[in-house]
Design a protein around this motif. Structure first.
Motif, PDB file in Angstrom:
ATOM      1  N   SER A  69       0.816  -1.219   0.000  1.00  0.00           N
ATOM      2  CA  SER A  69       0.000   0.000   0.000  1.00  0.00           C
ATOM      3  C   SER A  69       0.845   1.262   0.000  1.00  0.00           C
ATOM      4  N   VAL A 116      -5.672   6.176  -8.284  1.00  0.00           N
ATOM      5  CA  VAL A 116      -6.202   6.036  -6.918  1.00  0.00           C
ATOM      6  C   VAL A 116      -5.464   6.971  -5.964  1.00  0.00           C
ATOM      7  N   VAL A 117      -4.105   6.965  -6.105  1.00  0.00           N
ATOM      8  CA  VAL A 117      -3.302   7.818  -5.230  1.00  0.00           C
ATOM      9  C   VAL A 117      -3.652   9.290  -5.452  1.00  0.00           C
ATOM     10  N   GLU A 120      -6.906   9.905  -3.829  1.00  0.00           N
ATOM     11  CA  GLU A 120      -6.716   9.966  -2.379  1.00  0.00           C
ATOM     12  C   GLU A 120      -6.019  11.255  -1.971  1.00  0.00           C
ATOM     13  N   ARG A 121      -5.001  11.624  -2.794  1.00  0.00           N
ATOM     14  CA  ARG A 121      -4.292  12.861  -2.482  1.00  0.00           C
ATOM     15  C   ARG A 121      -5.230  14.063  -2.604  1.00  0.00           C
ATOM     16  N   GLU A 123      -8.472  14.051  -2.225  1.00  0.00           N
ATOM     17  CA  GLU A 123      -9.396  14.029  -1.081  1.00  0.00           C
ATOM     18  C   GLU A 123      -8.687  14.504   0.186  1.00  0.00           C
ATOM     19  N   ARG A 124      -7.451  13.990   0.366  1.00  0.00           N
ATOM     20  CA  ARG A 124      -6.675  14.385   1.542  1.00  0.00           C
ATOM     21  C   ARG A 124      -6.393  15.884   1.514  1.00  0.00           C
TER      22      ARG A 124
END
Length: 404
Positions: A69, A116-117, A120-121, A123-124
């Motif tokens: 991950s 995906v990253v 996610e980034r 969203e983060r």
């Protein structure tokens, strides 16, 4: 795997020509990858097969990294791209098409992982941006606060939380941090101005209270109890309206002011206590005189009146009594004086009536008519009796009125 199977596998994907040139077979045909003269052709193929195995192992490592991950998809993709670009010139014997397919799969997987990253980034970053915006909004609200202690503490905490939250892009982070800094600077400017004004006010309060204490000291030895007490009350009102100096200074000033007041009021209370004791003794003396005056005989008017004047002179000489008893004592003494005066007036009036010539003549007239009536009754003279009785009734009524 046996040497025979290794030889078969090598022969399936490559060959060594009679001149020592080594070829690898691919879907596009054979490609020369080098030469071998150090041993037999089978040893040469085995050598290049091991190099293929190393290449395959390196691809396998990339495939395993994809399962982690925390792996960096960009780094894996770069490694896969490097291997892909080297396949056309790779000096190995083996299924290069299979390796290419595996590397293509790795590239697709890294693209998916990067998507995906990235999501996610994003969203983060959105959460982080919202959290930092919230901290900025709180800081800007605190910039207008006058709760100096808690707001100052909170500004320090906001700075720590902002740094601990993580980083956005440099431009965004810098812009947000500048807003926090501006809010903190505004708060600091207002706080500095507030405390500067407070210091000025406290200095004025200290000067005013020191002046009040100085005046209080000038009054401390006064014996004008009522006037000085009133002034001390005025000074206390001025003290309350003078505002507060710094806490330790204000407390010390108040202790000094209170000690000055206490010294005066202790003297006043002692004097009042002495005065009250004296007035209670005066009350006892006046009560004794009152008892003496109560015994005076109204019938002996002249003697009692003379004795009352003597008692009243002694009464006046005694002095003040407690306020709650004074009115009652004075009323009782005045009632005794009124009683003796009423008795004296009544006696004087009676003496005046008794010595009046008019009353004397009326009495003589009544006596004559009474004698005349007695004679008429003895002689039986009816008409004279009726006339004399009528005249006697009239004369007696006049005499009674004159004597009253």
């Amino acid at each position: 795997m046996s040497d025979r199977s290794e030889s078969d596998r090598s022969a399936a994907w490559g060959r060594v020509a009679e001149d020592g040139t080594v070829f690898v077979r691919t879907a596009d045909g054979e490609r020369a990858i080098g030469s071998w003269r150090a041993g037999s052709p089978s040893e040469g193929l085995a050598h290049f097969q091991r190099r293929y195995d190393d290449l395959s192992a390196e691809v396998g490592l990339l495939e395993r990294r994809l399962t982690l991950s925390a792996a960096d998809p960009a780094g894996i993709a770069a490694s896969a791209r490097r291997l892909l670009d080297s396949l056309d010139d790779a000096a190995v014997v083996g299924d290069l098409d299979a390796v290419r397919s595996r590397l293509d799969a790795v590239m697709r997987a890294t693209e998916q992982r990067r998507a995906v990253v990235a999501a996610e980034r994003a969203e983060r970053n959105a959460r982080l941006a919202a959290a930092k915006e919230e901290l900025v909004a709180e800081a800007e609200a605190l910039g207008r606060s006058s709760d100096w202690k808690s707001a100052g503490d909170r500004f320090r905490a906001i700075a720590e939380e902002f740094r601990a939250a993580g980083s956005l892009d440099k431009r965004t982070d810098s812009a947000l941090w500048r807003r926090i800094t501006a809010a903190r600077e505004e708060f600091t400017r207002r706080r500095t101005a507030h405390f500067a004004a407070l210091d000025t006010q406290r200095a004025r309060s200290r000067e005013r209270k020191e002046a009040i204490i100085a005046e209080a000291r000038t009054l401390a030895d006064s014996t004008d109890w009522a006037g000085t007490t009133t002034r001390y009350r005025g000074l206390l009102t001025e003290w309350k309206s003078a505002g507060r100096a710094a806490k330790d200074v204000d407390d010390a000033l108040w202790d000094e002011f209170r000690q000055v007041q206490d010294a005066f009021f202790a003297r006043r209370n002692a004097a009042n206590a002495e005065r009250d004791a004296e007035m209670r003794e005066n009350q006892v003396k006046k009560e004794q005189l009152l008892a003496e005056a109560t015994e005076l005989d109204p019938a002996d008017t002249e003697r009692s009146t003379r004795r009352l004047r003597e008692i009243q002179d002694r009464w006046d000489a005694i002095g003040r009594v407690p306020r709650e008893s004074a009115a009652s004592l004075e009323r009782q003494m005045a009632a005794i004086g009124d009683k003796l005066r009423d008795a004296a007036d009544e006696r004087w009036e009676k003496q005046s009536v008794a010595s009046s010539p008019f009353v004397t003549r009326l009495r003589e007239s009544v006596a004559k008519l009474e004698l005349k009536l007695a004679r008429a009754q003895a002689a039986g003279r009816t008409k004279e009796i009726a006339e004399t009785e009528a005249a006697l009734t009239t004369q007696r009524a006049w005499l009674a009125q004159a004597e009253s």
